[in-house]
Motif scaffolding. Structure first.
Motif, PDB file in Angstrom:
ATOM      1  N   ARG A 137      40.523  40.849  38.296  1.00 30.92           N
ATOM      2  CA  ARG A 137      40.096  39.996  39.400  1.00 30.92           C
ATOM      3  C   ARG A 137      38.688  39.494  39.113  1.00 30.92           C
ATOM      4  O   ARG A 137      37.846  40.213  38.577  1.00 30.92           O
ATOM      5  CB  ARG A 137      40.127  40.770  40.719  1.00 30.92           C
ATOM      6  CG  ARG A 137      41.499  41.299  41.065  1.00 30.92           C
ATOM      7  CD  ARG A 137      42.435  40.138  41.217  1.00 30.92           C
ATOM      8  NE  ARG A 137      43.746  40.587  41.646  1.00 30.92           N
ATOM      9  CZ  ARG A 137      44.863  40.095  41.175  1.00 30.92           C
ATOM     10  NH1 ARG A 137      44.833  39.190  40.233  1.00 30.92           N
ATOM     11  NH2 ARG A 137      46.011  40.497  41.628  1.00 30.92           N
TER      12      ARG A 137
ATOM     13  N   ALA B   1      37.190  35.443  44.175  1.00 27.00           N
ATOM     14  CA  ALA B   1      37.190  36.149  45.461  1.00 27.00           C
ATOM     15  C   ALA B   1      36.237  35.471  46.442  1.00 27.00           C
ATOM     16  O   ALA B   1      36.571  35.296  47.626  1.00 27.00           O
ATOM     17  CB  ALA B   1      36.804  37.604  45.264  1.00 27.00           C
TER      18      ALA B   1
ATOM     19  N   TYR C  42      43.962  38.559  47.456  1.00 30.41           N
ATOM     20  CA  TYR C  42      43.583  38.495  46.046  1.00 30.41           C
ATOM     21  C   TYR C  42      43.070  39.850  45.556  1.00 30.41           C
ATOM     22  O   TYR C  42      43.320  40.238  44.419  1.00 30.41           O
ATOM     23  CB  TYR C  42      42.506  37.419  45.866  1.00 30.41           C
ATOM     24  CG  TYR C  42      42.005  37.262  44.455  1.00 30.41           C
ATOM     25  CD1 TYR C  42      42.808  36.703  43.467  1.00 30.41           C
ATOM     26  CD2 TYR C  42      40.716  37.640  44.111  1.00 30.41           C
ATOM     27  CE1 TYR C  42      42.344  36.554  42.174  1.00 30.41           C
ATOM     28  CE2 TYR C  42      40.242  37.495  42.829  1.00 30.41           C
ATOM     29  CZ  TYR C  42      41.062  36.948  41.859  1.00 30.41           C
ATOM     30  OH  TYR C  42      40.603  36.793  40.574  1.00 30.41           O
ATOM     31  N   LEU C  43      42.385  40.573  46.437  1.00 32.82           N
ATOM     32  CA  LEU C  43      41.830  41.874  46.073  1.00 32.82           C
ATOM     33  C   LEU C  43      42.783  43.017  46.382  1.00 32.82           C
ATOM     34  O   LEU C  43      42.381  44.174  46.466  1.00 32.82           O
ATOM     35  CB  LEU C  43      40.485  42.087  46.779  1.00 32.82           C
ATOM     36  CG  LEU C  43      39.391  41.123  46.338  1.00 32.82           C
ATOM     37  CD1 LEU C  43      38.152  41.290  47.192  1.00 32.82           C
ATOM     38  CD2 LEU C  43      39.074  41.304  44.870  1.00 32.82           C
ATOM     39  N   ARG C  44      44.050  42.691  46.548  1.00 32.48           N
ATOM     40  CA  ARG C  44      45.134  43.662  46.728  1.00 32.48           C
ATOM     41  C   ARG C  44      44.964  44.531  47.972  1.00 32.48           C
ATOM     42  O   ARG C  44      45.328  45.695  47.994  1.00 32.48           O
ATOM     43  CB  ARG C  44      45.284  44.531  45.492  1.00 32.48           C
ATOM     44  CG  ARG C  44      45.676  43.703  44.284  1.00 32.48           C
ATOM     45  CD  ARG C  44      45.813  44.558  43.058  1.00 32.48           C
ATOM     46  NE  ARG C  44      46.217  43.714  41.954  1.00 32.48           N
ATOM     47  CZ  ARG C  44      47.287  43.921  41.223  1.00 32.48           C
ATOM     48  NH1 ARG C  44      48.059  44.951  41.457  1.00 32.48           N
ATOM     49  NH2 ARG C  44      47.585  43.118  40.247  1.00 32.48           N
TER      50      ARG C  44
ATOM     51  N   VAL D  55      35.847  44.101  44.131  1.00 25.94           N
ATOM     52  CA  VAL D  55      36.301  43.608  42.827  1.00 25.94           C
ATOM     53  C   VAL D  55      36.158  44.712  41.785  1.00 25.94           C
ATOM     54  O   VAL D  55      37.067  44.939  40.972  1.00 25.94           O
ATOM     55  CB  VAL D  55      35.521  42.340  42.409  1.00 25.94           C
ATOM     56  CG1 VAL D  55      35.773  41.982  40.964  1.00 25.94           C
ATOM     57  CG2 VAL D  55      35.885  41.171  43.314  1.00 25.94           C
TER      58      VAL D  55
ATOM     59  N   ASN E 121      39.347  46.276  39.805  1.00 33.86           N
ATOM     60  CA  ASN E 121      39.367  46.161  38.347  1.00 33.86           C
ATOM     61  C   ASN E 121      39.403  47.532  37.674  1.00 33.86           C
ATOM     62  O   ASN E 121      40.041  47.701  36.642  1.00 33.86           O
ATOM     63  CB  ASN E 121      38.183  45.346  37.858  1.00 33.86           C
ATOM     64  CG  ASN E 121      38.375  43.865  38.095  1.00 33.86           C
ATOM     65  OD1 ASN E 121      39.489  43.404  38.353  1.00 33.86           O
ATOM     66  ND2 ASN E 121      37.301  43.114  38.028  1.00 33.86           N
TER      67      ASN E 121
END
Length: 133
Positions: free
Chosen positions: A27, A32, A47-49, A98, A102
């Motif tokens: 990501r 983000a 997007y950041l799950r 993030v 990651n």
């Protein structure tokens, strides 16, 4: 540096293959932050799950719209203000989110790379005549 290495087909395994898979999954902070502009839809959380957080944003937006359509403009304004405050809070925590996502992705890619030693593997050995220096 050229990005030609990202087009190589190294699906056989190994570190290069893992790095290619990881590069596609990681990501990006910029993405983000850009998706934060769509905070009523919760796109930055998606997007950041963080599915739950994304759906809370969406639910709050739907409640604000419903309140406005039912003539409760004050309630709608309060809900929108709460969503905006939550988005400002997210603005300051995106870097940490993030990094956390990651790290999880790196662990999943690197630790899940192989299923272990092949059947019958008994370890590496050296010839007894070799001297260790």
């Amino acid at each position: 540096m050229s990005k030609a290495w990202t087009e190589l087909d190294l699906d056989g395994g190994g570190l290069q293959s893992a790095n290619l898979r990881l590069a596609a999954l990681l990501r990006r902070r910029g993405t983000a932050y850009a998706l934060l502009a769509l905070f009523p839809l919760g796109m930055h959380r998606h997007y950041l799950r963080d599915r739950r957080g994304a759906w809370l944003y969406r639910g709050g937006s739907l409640l604000a719209i419903a309140a406005y359509l039912l003539g409760q403009s004050a309630l709608s304004a309060v809900l929108l203000a709460a969503l905006a405050a939550w988005a400002i809070y997210d603005l300051f925590r995106i870097d940490d989110a993030v990094a956390r996502v990651n790290k999880q992705l790196r662990m999943r890619v690197y630790l899940g790379q192989t299923s272990g030693a092949p059947p019958g593997f008994k370890g590496h050995y050296t010839n007894k005549t070799d001297k260790i220096q």
